[in-house]
Motif scaffolding. Structure first.
Motif, PDB file in Angstrom:
ATOM      1  N   ALA A  73      23.532  62.016  76.822  1.00  0.00           N
ATOM      2  CA  ALA A  73      22.739  62.837  78.165  1.00  0.00           C
ATOM      3  C   ALA A  73      22.268  61.888  79.169  1.00  0.00           C
ATOM      4  N   ILE A  74      21.537  60.980  78.907  1.00  0.00           N
ATOM      5  CA  ILE A  74      21.099  59.901  79.696  1.00  0.00           C
ATOM      6  C   ILE A  74      22.035  59.179  80.457  1.00  0.00           C
ATOM      7  N   LEU A 134      23.836  61.555  82.772  1.00  0.00           N
ATOM      8  CA  LEU A 134      23.048  61.648  84.153  1.00  0.00           C
ATOM      9  C   LEU A 134      23.071  60.610  85.083  1.00  0.00           C
ATOM     10  N   ALA A 144      26.421  60.060  86.543  1.00  0.00           N
ATOM     11  CA  ALA A 144      26.732  61.038  87.881  1.00  0.00           C
ATOM     12  C   ALA A 144      25.839  60.504  89.029  1.00  0.00           C
ATOM     13  N   ALA A 145      24.534  60.361  88.759  1.00  0.00           N
ATOM     14  CA  ALA A 145      23.742  59.647  89.896  1.00  0.00           C
ATOM     15  C   ALA A 145      24.489  58.462  90.703  1.00  0.00           C
TER      16      ALA A 145
END
Length: 102
Positions: free
Chosen positions: A77-78, A81, A84-85
């Protein structure tokens, strides 16, 4: 520039392509097409072999994934994220991170 080229330029004609050039181009196209199909068939055979090996290893892989998945879910998940950033940030973020491609 030989006399035929000068005469063609003077008369506004384009010199005709020789038959040897056309033959060479056709032979090269056929050779490249054959090489392409050979590489494509080799890649397809490799994909089939990899698929069969993964299918044969599926029970062991299923057990390993079911054991490791709960502990790796937060890490995944990290990473999603962060990815995506970076993608949403665009070229300015990529340059600051040293990921820019000219």
């Amino acid at each position: 520039m030989n006399l035929d080229d000068q005469l063609s330029a003077f008369l506004g004609e384009e010199p005709q392509q020789s038959r040897a050039d056309v033959f060479t181009a056709e032979v090269m196209k056929r050779a490249e097409r054959q090489l392409f199909f050979e590489r494509l068939s080799a890649a397809a055979a490799g994909a089939v072999v990899i698929g069969l090996v993964l299918w044969a290893c599926a029970p062991a892989l299923d057990l390993a994934v079911s054991t490791l998945a709960p502990s790796l879910a937060p890490v995944a998940a990290i990473l999603v994220l962060a990815g995506a950033a970076v993608l949403a940030g665009g070229p300015s973020v990529w340059k600051r991170l040293g990921l820019s491609i000219r």
